[in-house]
Each structure stands twice: as structure tokens, then as C-alpha cells.
Motif scaffolding. Structure first.
Motif, PDB file in Angstrom:
ATOM      1  N   ALA A  34       3.356   9.629  12.473  1.00 19.44           N
ATOM      2  CA  ALA A  34       4.937   9.737  12.122  1.00 19.44           C
ATOM      3  C   ALA A  34       5.259   8.316  13.057  1.00 19.44           C
ATOM      4  CB  ALA A  34       5.472  10.500  11.596  1.00 19.44           C
ATOM      5  N   LEU A  35       5.108   8.610  14.268  1.00 16.49           N
ATOM      6  CA  LEU A  35       5.921   7.416  15.157  1.00 16.49           C
ATOM      7  C   LEU A  35       4.843   6.234  15.208  1.00 16.49           C
ATOM      8  CD1 LEU A  35       8.033   7.563  17.923  1.00 16.49           C
ATOM      9  CD2 LEU A  35       5.317   7.234  18.767  1.00 16.49           C
ATOM     10  N   MET A  48       0.751  -1.117  -0.104  1.00 12.58           N
ATOM     11  CA  MET A  48       0.333  -0.037  -0.025  1.00 12.58           C
ATOM     12  C   MET A  48       0.590   0.992  -0.338  1.00 12.58           C
ATOM     13  SD  MET A  48      -3.256   0.823   2.618  1.00 12.58           S
ATOM     14  CE  MET A  48      -3.464  -0.958   2.441  1.00 12.58           C
ATOM     15  N   LYS A  49       0.509   2.468  -0.795  1.00 17.88           N
ATOM     16  CA  LYS A  49       1.104   3.756  -0.998  1.00 17.88           C
ATOM     17  C   LYS A  49       1.537   3.987   0.501  1.00 17.88           C
ATOM     18  CE  LYS A  49       1.590   3.633  -5.551  1.00 17.88           C
ATOM     19  NZ  LYS A  49       2.773   3.718  -5.844  1.00 17.88           N
ATOM     20  N   THR A  50       2.388   4.454   0.349  1.00 16.41           N
ATOM     21  CA  THR A  50       2.444   5.450   2.310  1.00 16.41           C
ATOM     22  C   THR A  50       1.632   6.847   2.631  1.00 16.41           C
ATOM     23  OG1 THR A  50       5.005   5.043   2.095  1.00 16.41           O
ATOM     24  CG2 THR A  50       3.962   7.027   3.160  1.00 16.41           C
ATOM     25  N   ALA A  51       1.441   7.508   1.356  1.00 16.01           N
ATOM     26  CA  ALA A  51      -0.185   8.243   1.260  1.00 16.01           C
ATOM     27  C   ALA A  51      -1.189   7.487   2.138  1.00 16.01           C
ATOM     28  CB  ALA A  51      -0.596   9.033   0.296  1.00 16.01           C
ATOM     29  N   GLN A  52      -1.465   6.713   1.772  1.00 12.79           N
ATOM     30  CA  GLN A  52      -2.830   5.465   2.249  1.00 12.79           C
ATOM     31  C   GLN A  52      -2.971   5.118   3.675  1.00 12.79           C
ATOM     32  OE1 GLN A  52      -5.899   6.046   0.448  1.00 12.79           O
ATOM     33  NE2 GLN A  52      -6.526   4.961   2.195  1.00 12.79           N
ATOM     34  N   ARG A  53      -1.165   4.687   3.581  1.00 13.84           N
ATOM     35  CA  ARG A  53      -1.227   4.058   4.512  1.00 13.84           C
ATOM     36  C   ARG A  53      -1.679   5.344   6.026  1.00 13.84           C
ATOM     37  NH1 ARG A  53       2.636   0.552   7.154  1.00 13.84           N
ATOM     38  NH2 ARG A  53       4.003   2.707   6.243  1.00 13.84           N
ATOM     39  N   ILE A  54      -0.943   6.707   5.679  1.00 17.78           N
ATOM     40  CA  ILE A  54      -1.349   7.371   6.392  1.00 17.78           C
ATOM     41  C   ILE A  54      -2.323   8.104   7.057  1.00 17.78           C
ATOM     42  CG2 ILE A  54      -0.931  10.235   7.043  1.00 17.78           C
ATOM     43  CD1 ILE A  54       1.816   9.941   4.941  1.00 17.78           C
ATOM     44  N   LEU A  55      -3.000   8.096   5.506  1.00 18.22           N
ATOM     45  CA  LEU A  55      -4.643   8.042   5.994  1.00 18.22           C
ATOM     46  C   LEU A  55      -5.476   7.741   7.013  1.00 18.22           C
ATOM     47  CD1 LEU A  55      -5.745   9.649   2.266  1.00 18.22           C
ATOM     48  CD2 LEU A  55      -4.920  10.806   4.719  1.00 18.22           C
ATOM     49  N   ASP A  56      -4.990   6.140   6.489  1.00 18.02           N
ATOM     50  CA  ASP A  56      -5.876   5.542   7.539  1.00 18.02           C
ATOM     51  C   ASP A  56      -4.891   4.774   8.804  1.00 18.02           C
ATOM     52  OD1 ASP A  56      -6.565   3.689   4.979  1.00 18.02           O
ATOM     53  OD2 ASP A  56      -5.813   2.622   4.711  1.00 18.02           O
ATOM     54  N   THR A  57      -3.837   5.188   8.957  1.00 19.94           N
ATOM     55  CA  THR A  57      -3.321   5.184  10.235  1.00 19.94           C
ATOM     56  C   THR A  57      -3.637   6.086  11.096  1.00 19.94           C
ATOM     57  OG1 THR A  57      -1.164   4.016   9.521  1.00 19.94           O
ATOM     58  CG2 THR A  57      -1.781   5.197  11.987  1.00 19.94           C
ATOM     59  N   ALA A  58      -4.111   7.483  10.826  1.00 19.31           N
ATOM     60  CA  ALA A  58      -4.875   8.923  10.836  1.00 19.31           C
ATOM     61  C   ALA A  58      -5.495   8.457  11.743  1.00 19.31           C
ATOM     62  CB  ALA A  58      -4.883   9.963  10.328  1.00 19.31           C
ATOM     63  N   ALA A  59      -6.915   8.352  10.830  1.00 12.15           N
ATOM     64  CA  ALA A  59      -8.091   7.383  10.907  1.00 12.15           C
ATOM     65  C   ALA A  59      -8.293   6.887  12.221  1.00 12.15           C
ATOM     66  CB  ALA A  59      -8.888   7.301  10.124  1.00 12.15           C
ATOM     67  N   GLY A  60      -7.361   5.855  12.167  1.00 11.36           N
ATOM     68  CA  GLY A  60      -7.363   5.056  13.245  1.00 11.36           C
ATOM     69  C   GLY A  60      -7.300   5.284  14.673  1.00 11.36           C
ATOM     70  N   LEU A  61      -6.567   6.698  14.738  1.00 17.40           N
ATOM     71  CA  LEU A  61      -5.424   6.981  16.400  1.00 17.40           C
ATOM     72  C   LEU A  61      -6.131   8.113  16.598  1.00 17.40           C
ATOM     73  CD1 LEU A  61      -2.098   7.757  15.567  1.00 17.40           C
ATOM     74  CD2 LEU A  61      -2.652   5.887  17.145  1.00 17.40           C
ATOM     75  N   PHE A  62      -7.225   8.592  15.623  1.00 18.62           N
ATOM     76  CA  PHE A  62      -8.424   9.624  16.065  1.00 18.62           C
ATOM     77  C   PHE A  62      -9.918   8.925  16.360  1.00 18.62           C
ATOM     78  CE2 PHE A  62      -6.636  12.795  11.856  1.00 18.62           C
ATOM     79  CZ  PHE A  62      -6.165  13.503  12.620  1.00 18.62           C
ATOM     80  N   ASN A  63      -9.469   8.227  15.837  1.00 20.73           N
ATOM     81  CA  ASN A  63     -10.781   7.094  16.457  1.00 20.73           C
ATOM     82  C   ASN A  63     -10.866   6.828  17.771  1.00 20.73           C
ATOM     83  OD1 ASN A  63     -13.058   7.882  14.442  1.00 20.73           O
ATOM     84  ND2 ASN A  63     -12.053   5.584  13.332  1.00 20.73           N
ATOM     85  N   GLU A  64      -9.683   6.140  18.376  1.00 26.11           N
ATOM     86  CA  GLU A  64      -9.364   5.643  19.142  1.00 26.11           C
ATOM     87  C   GLU A  64      -9.277   6.843  20.314  1.00 26.11           C
ATOM     88  OE1 GLU A  64      -6.032   2.880  21.025  1.00 26.11           O
ATOM     89  OE2 GLU A  64      -6.060   3.219  18.805  1.00 26.11           O
ATOM     90  N   ARG A  65      -8.035   7.480  20.313  1.00 26.67           N
ATOM     91  CA  ARG A  65      -7.388   9.098  21.525  1.00 26.67           C
ATOM     92  C   ARG A  65      -8.768  10.331  20.965  1.00 26.67           C
ATOM     93  NH1 ARG A  65      -1.135   8.977  20.027  1.00 26.67           N
ATOM     94  NH2 ARG A  65      -1.365   5.677  20.280  1.00 26.67           N
ATOM     95  N   GLY A  66      -9.229  10.496  19.841  1.00 31.03           N
ATOM     96  CA  GLY A  66      -9.721  11.683  20.505  1.00 31.03           C
ATOM     97  C   GLY A  66      -8.360  11.973  18.779  1.00 31.03           C
TER      98      GLY A  66
END
Lengths: 220, 220
Positions: A29-30, A1-19
Motif C-alpha cells: 500500500a505504501l 490501469m485499474k487499482t486491482a491490477q496495479r496492486i498485483l504488479d507492485t506486489a509481485a515486484g516487491l516480492f521479487n526484490e525483497r522476498g
DNA sequence: GTCTATACTGTGATAGAC
DNA sequence: GTCTATCACAGTATAGAC
């Protein structure tokens, strides 16, 4: 998977989880084991990520909501209640995957004019769709004679659709997404039930059947 | 007025207006024309202000909600619908004055364990109160035969009570608080209306009368 | 009780090497 | 495309004078 898409998916996951507000660009990034600089190459900071996420979310939901329920060819049934159920389930699943837009709605709308406009537009589409669903489900009892009643029902359905994920979260915390969505759909549709009179019991019974069938299909 | 109280009032106002997360302790000090150091003398930073605000808010609301509706001596009427109306109006007015607790609920609950516990407790009190209201209003149609129906109604009422201020804000923005609260109370009570059958029309009519009387009393 | 000074922290953001 | 290094800044917090 492209980095750009991985960034979007990871960000959405963290946003859902922690606010959303408790996640920085560096956190994303971390989590991805890439450097902050790398992230900033792909998106103009957190704002860029949010814009991209919202754009795709908006297109997704708006597309489904704008489709007249009669034209939903992907719902392979003609029974009104089952069609409504599937329609709402698909939409709530998409909402669940980006639920931080709803859990942190006020803050996001205050900070991003684009999100503000988009969410208002979505709300109005939800209202229209709710009205269509209610009309169809209540066709047998001819409620169309009182249009303001129908508005009230549609408002209640819209509100439930928009806030259920938040409400449920602190009612019965930590549960399977499928269960949350199931109860949400039931809660939305149940705004129509009292008008069905004697048929209300059948209505609830049929909802249970549909859900059982759906869970079977999902686990198969 | 004491400085401590002025800090609390100003902070609550700014939180309501701009969103809790978008207001820093320095912003509050700036608004009050006092130094940040002075503010830190009175409260241990923004956390201290929030704790104090929530404590008084919680006591206020919980006190009203916990009082059985039958014992509300401050409501000088015995008509069930009017009592319910006044009861909800008083509560929603208190909520409106601290609406940021609801507009930014998820974030606050994630960051402050005390607020999380308190809001959950308030929710459960709201549910109990909603159930009592519904029981009373629906006494004539004897819905007690189906207890799970009553739960559904109480859930809908609880949800509306908790999210109305947020929902209404992006439905019809910038309006008089009284109007917002009025529509909220009506929306809450209207969850009972469909069960009233032929009496539903009377119900809505009486609501309008009560509200008109209330507005008169308020402006007099 | 109130103020000024200042220090600490985390986040957002960029330049330039590889 | 990806990295390291570094900067600017806002928000938080404290010490000590008045």
C-alpha cells in the motif's frame, strides 16, 4: 490501469526484490501511495494477493507447458533446436517475472496448500515437456533405446529449469535479466549435448547463433 | 546434554520440519519445556541461534569440501568412483541435517549478511570439489582437452548438490533420508556418465553395487 | 542457570466516514 | 472506491526474583 491490477504488479515486484516474506500488505500500500484499508477493499490481505498472483501465473505457465511442442504455432521455425530455445525462453521469461515463487518456493508451499498443489502440477508438466524436448533433440542419436537415460536427462532439465534463477542469482549476482535467461536456457539444453557426440560442438555453436539473433531482434 | 546444545539441536529440527521463518524463539523454548527468558539467557534470540548453527555448519562442510579428495584418509578405498561416492554421501548427510539452510536459502541470505557470505563461499568450494571429482572420473576419456566442458559439468554437479534436497522433496515426498541422499549422489555423479561412452553402463552398475554395500554396512 | 512479568514492535485486519 | 482511525495479536526482548 485499474487499482486491482496495479496492486498485483507492485506486489509481485516487491516480492521479487525483497522476498515474499519480507513484504507486508502495508508495504505494498505504501509503495502505491494508497491506504492499507484501500488495499484490503480489493484483496483479502496478502493471502488474497498471493492467491490471485499464483492463479494467473499458474494458468500462464501451465498453458505454455501443456501445449505439445509440435503445436507451438507462435514459434515461427521448424528447426528443432531453435524451437526448443524459443520455447524455453518464453517460459523462463514468465518465470522471471514471478521469480519469487521459485526463490521462496519451500516456504510458500508449506504455507499455502493451493500453491503446493499448483507447483507440483507445474513440475510434472515441466518434466513432460523436458522429455519431449530431449526426445526431439536426441532423435538423430536414437537414445530411445534406453528410456531410463531419457528420464535422467529430463530430470536434470526439469531441475535446471526450476532452480536456475535461484542458482544463478548467487553465482553471478546483479545482471541483466536477458543474460540470466540466456544462460539458463543454454544450461538446460546442454544436458542433451554430451549425447550428441561429434555433433555437440555444432550444437553449442548453433546455440550461440540463435542467441545472437534473438538479442538483435530484442534490441531492434 | 547442556541446555545450549539442546537448544541448537531442537531449533535445527524445528527449522527443518516447519521452515525457519515459521518457527519463533518461543516455539523452540516451548518444544524444550523451558521458558523464553531462559532461552534468551543462552542466545541473543533467534538471530543468535541461527548464527551459532550456521557457524558450526559452515565449518563442518567447508572443512570437508576444502580437503583435496586425494587426501581424504577417512575414505578407505582407492577406487575413484567409490571414493567420490563416499565423499558426496558424507557431505550430503551433513547438509541433510541442516537442510533448512538450503530449503530457505534465498530468504536467509537476504536477511543475514553472514549467511550470504558463507553460502557463497560454500558454493565456490563445492564447485572446486565438483571439478576435481569430474576430472578424476573422466580421466580415462581425456576430457581435459575441452576445459569449458568440464566447467559445464562441474556447474551441473554443483547445482544438483545444492538443490537436490529441495527438488527431491516435492518430487517424491516423505521418504527415508538415506534414499533421498542415495538418489542425490547418483544424480550428481550421473552428470559424468554420458561422457564415459561404452563404459557408462558399467558406471551405473558399479554405483548400484556401492550403494548396496553401503546400505548393508549401515544396517549391520 | 532458570524462572515469571512485562513491555515493545510490526503486521494483519476491520469499521465506518467521505 | 478510497480514506482515516483503531484493534488484536504474535514475535521479540528485557528486568528482576528465585
Amino acid at each position: 490501469m485499474k487499482t486491482a491490477q496495479r496492486i498485483l504488479d507492485t506486489a509481485a515486484g516487491l516480492f521479487n526484490e525483497r522476498g515474499e516474506r519480507n513484504v507486508s500488505a502495508s508495504d505494498v500500500a505504501l509503495e502505491l501511495d494508497i491506504s492499507p484499508g484501500n488495499l484490503y477493499y480489493h484483496f483479502k490481505g496478502k493471502d488474497g494477493i498471493l492467491s490471485a498472483l499464483f492463479l494467473s501465473f499458474y494458468r500462464d505457465i501451465a498453458g505454455m507447458l501443456a501445449t505439445p511442442i509440435a503445436d507451438t504455432d507462435f514459434l515461427e521455425t521448424s528447426a528443432p533446436l531453435e524451437r526448443s530455445w524459443l520455447f524455453l525462453t518464453v517460459i523462463m521469461e514468465a518465470m522471471y517475472a514471478h521469480r519469487f515463487f521459485y526463490l521462496n518456493m519451500t516456504d510458500l508451499m508449506q504455507r499455502y496448500p493451493d500453491i503446493d498443489r499448483g507447483m507440483r502440477r507445474l513440475m510434472s508438466l515441466k518434466r513432460r515437456a523436458s522429455r519431449a524436448l530431449a526426445s526431439e533433440l536426441l532423435a538423430p542419436v536414437d537414445i530411445t533405446a534406453q528410456p531410463q537415460r531419457l528420464d535422467h536427462i529430463a530430470d536434470s532439465m526439469t531441475m535446471t529449469l526450476s532452480y536456475w534463477l535461484s542458482f544463478d542469482q548467487w553465482m553471478t549476482p546483479s545482471e541483466h535479466p536477458q543474460q540470466v535467461i540466456h544462460r539458463g536456457v543454454l544450461q538446460i539444453l546442454s544436458h542433451c549435448a554430451p549425447y550428441l557426440g561429434d555433433q555437440a560442438a555444432d550444437f553449442y555453436h548453433e546455440c550461440e547463433l540463435i542467441n545472437a539473433r534473438l538479442l538483435d531482434a530484442g534490441s531492434a
